[in-house]
Design an enzyme around this catalytic site. Structure first.
Site, PDB file in Angstrom:
ATOM      1  N   ARG A 290       0.830  -1.215   0.000  1.00  0.00           N
ATOM      2  CA  ARG A 290       0.000   0.000   0.000  1.00  0.00           C
ATOM      3  C   ARG A 290       0.866   1.267   0.000  1.00  0.00           C
ATOM      4  O   ARG A 290       0.348   2.363   0.146  1.00  0.00           O
ATOM      5  CB  ARG A 290      -0.904   0.007   1.238  1.00  0.00           C
TER       6      ARG A 290
ATOM      7  N   ASP B 189      -1.668   1.426  17.831  1.00  0.00           N
ATOM      8  CA  ASP B 189      -2.231   1.503  16.476  1.00  0.00           C
ATOM      9  C   ASP B 189      -3.759   1.507  16.586  1.00  0.00           C
ATOM     10  O   ASP B 189      -4.451   0.954  15.730  1.00  0.00           O
ATOM     11  CB  ASP B 189      -1.732   0.330  15.617  1.00  0.00           C
TER      12      ASP B 189
HETATM   13 ZN    ZN Z   1       0.797   1.438  10.097  1.00  0.00          ZN
END
Ligand code: ZN
Length: 387
Positions: free
Chosen positions: A162, A284
């Site tokens: 990505r 995260d």
């Molecule tokens: Zn990341």
């Protein structure tokens, strides 16, 4: 004022049994004994046997949500302040991530201001995974210099399908921009690096450091526990003086595919003599946790949780025998020092009074104070939030 009596103080290093006095949102004294009478200005808190620790510093949270790898319905929601507070997190660093098209830095900044108003301490990175970097003003440099919340840039994706397949020259230029802006603004100007699962691992950073006059400490790569081989490369990077970050949000499926749980990764890195000053864990939080098959098809998608940060600290102590002061340092002092958040991550005179009281046996969070205000106790949050 608040006076915490008789706590076992982990600063995060163990200071012994102390009384801690807080006034105006700051820690103003830490002594063997402080005698003050409770009155309308002073609350005396019996913290006998409790562990008194710094509020946790979560260096990577998708506060406005993330993801979308499975289409629009898989975009994750914003972080709610209660998610952070219940997990003992009093400082977060907000980031964009993969999607900088339907999510914006303006929205990130507005969310950061909202969380700050509600009682959290919030910092952000400008930019996203991709080049050219999105910014609010004219450039990464202007954003870091002129917008107080921005302390660096990222997470910039490398070794990931990505990513923008960024070259070493591009990375060097971006890093210099962030570094110089940081110098001029008295900030860290660090580059947060999202490391994917491609075999090149940290090679791009190694290249930049050897080719250009850029210190290794300008990088803060995360997801280093994604695989055993990346963990090995990461530990080498830390032994050379670099910082590495382990991600605490995970799923059984991701671990089955080879991720090393963050708590275990921390234990392994310490075993290999990586200094705790180079090692951190972050949640995260609110990221999507996509699982792709060998052909790159998305086969599972869940959401990261800020509360996983506290759980990983507990696991490090209980399951992997990491001393409690080191497990705490990975989510307090180390990230605060790396990001130059000088008021955060430590129990010391003149620091912000971000304080957690933990159960001495289970290490469960019993109370949380953010900048001197009680925001969580006995399972309840006390945050003024309309929604
Ligand atoms: Zn990341």
């Amino acid at each position: 004022m608040q006076l915490f009596k008789n706590a076992q103080v982990y600063a995060p290093m163990y200071l012994g049994r102390k009384d801690v006095l807080v006034a105006g949102g700051k820690i103003i004294a830490i002594e063997n004994s402080i005698e003050l009478v409770a009155n309308s200005f002073t609350t005396v808190i019996d913290a006998t046997d409790k562990l008194l620790t710094p509020g946790f510093v979560d260096s990577l949270v998708h506060i406005t949500g993330g993801g979308g790898e499975g289409g629009y319905t898989t975009r994750t929601p914003e972080m709610h302040i209660n998610d952070a507070i219940k997990g003992g997190v009093t400082t977060v660093v907000g980031v964009l991530g993969t999607d900088a098209q339907t999510r914006s830095l303006e929205n990130l900044l507005a969310k950061a201001y909202a969380l700050e108003e509600q009682g959290l301490s919030v910092f952000c990175y400008t930019g996203s995974y991709h080049l050219p970097m999105v910014t609010i003003t004219q450039s990464v440099k202007h954003d870091i210099m002129l917008i107080d919340k921005f302390i660096g840039v990222g997470e910039v994706a490398i070794a990931d399908h990505r990513s923008s397949q960024i070259t070493s020259h591009e990375m060097a230029r971006l890093t210099s921009e962030a570094r110089v802006a940081g110098m001029l603004a008295g900030k860290v100007g660090i580059v947060s690096i999202h490391v994917g699962d491609e075999p090149s691992k940290l090679e791009l950073l190694e290249q930049v450091i050897s080719q250009f006059d850029i210190p290794i400490t300008q990088y803060y790569p995360t997801h280093i526990n994604r695989s055993k081989s990346l963990l090995e490369a990461g530990i080498d990077f830390a032994l050379k003086g670099g910082f590495i970050d382990f991600t605490t949000s995970t799923t059984a499926q991701i671990i089955a595919q080879g991720e090393v749980p963050a708590a275990q990764a921390l234990a392994l890195a310490l075993e290999k003599n990586a200094p705790i000053s180079q090692l951190t864990m972050s949640s995260d939080g609110n990221a999507s946790l996509p699982v792709f098959d060998a052909k790159g098809n998305l086969i599972d998608l869940q959401m990261g949780l800020v509360s996983s940060l506290h759980q990983a600290m507990v696991d490090a102590v209980k399951l992997f025998n990491v001393p409690i002061d080191l497990a705490l340092a990975a989510i307090t002092e180390s990230p605060a020092n790396i990001l130059r958040l000088t008021q955060k991550g430590r129990i010391a005179v003149d620091k912000d009074a971000d304080i957690n009281l933990l159960n001495p046996h289970s290490l469960a969070i019993e109370a949380v104070y953010s900048k001197g205000k009680l925001v969580f106790s006995e399972g309840k949050t006390f945050i003024n939030t309309p929604f």
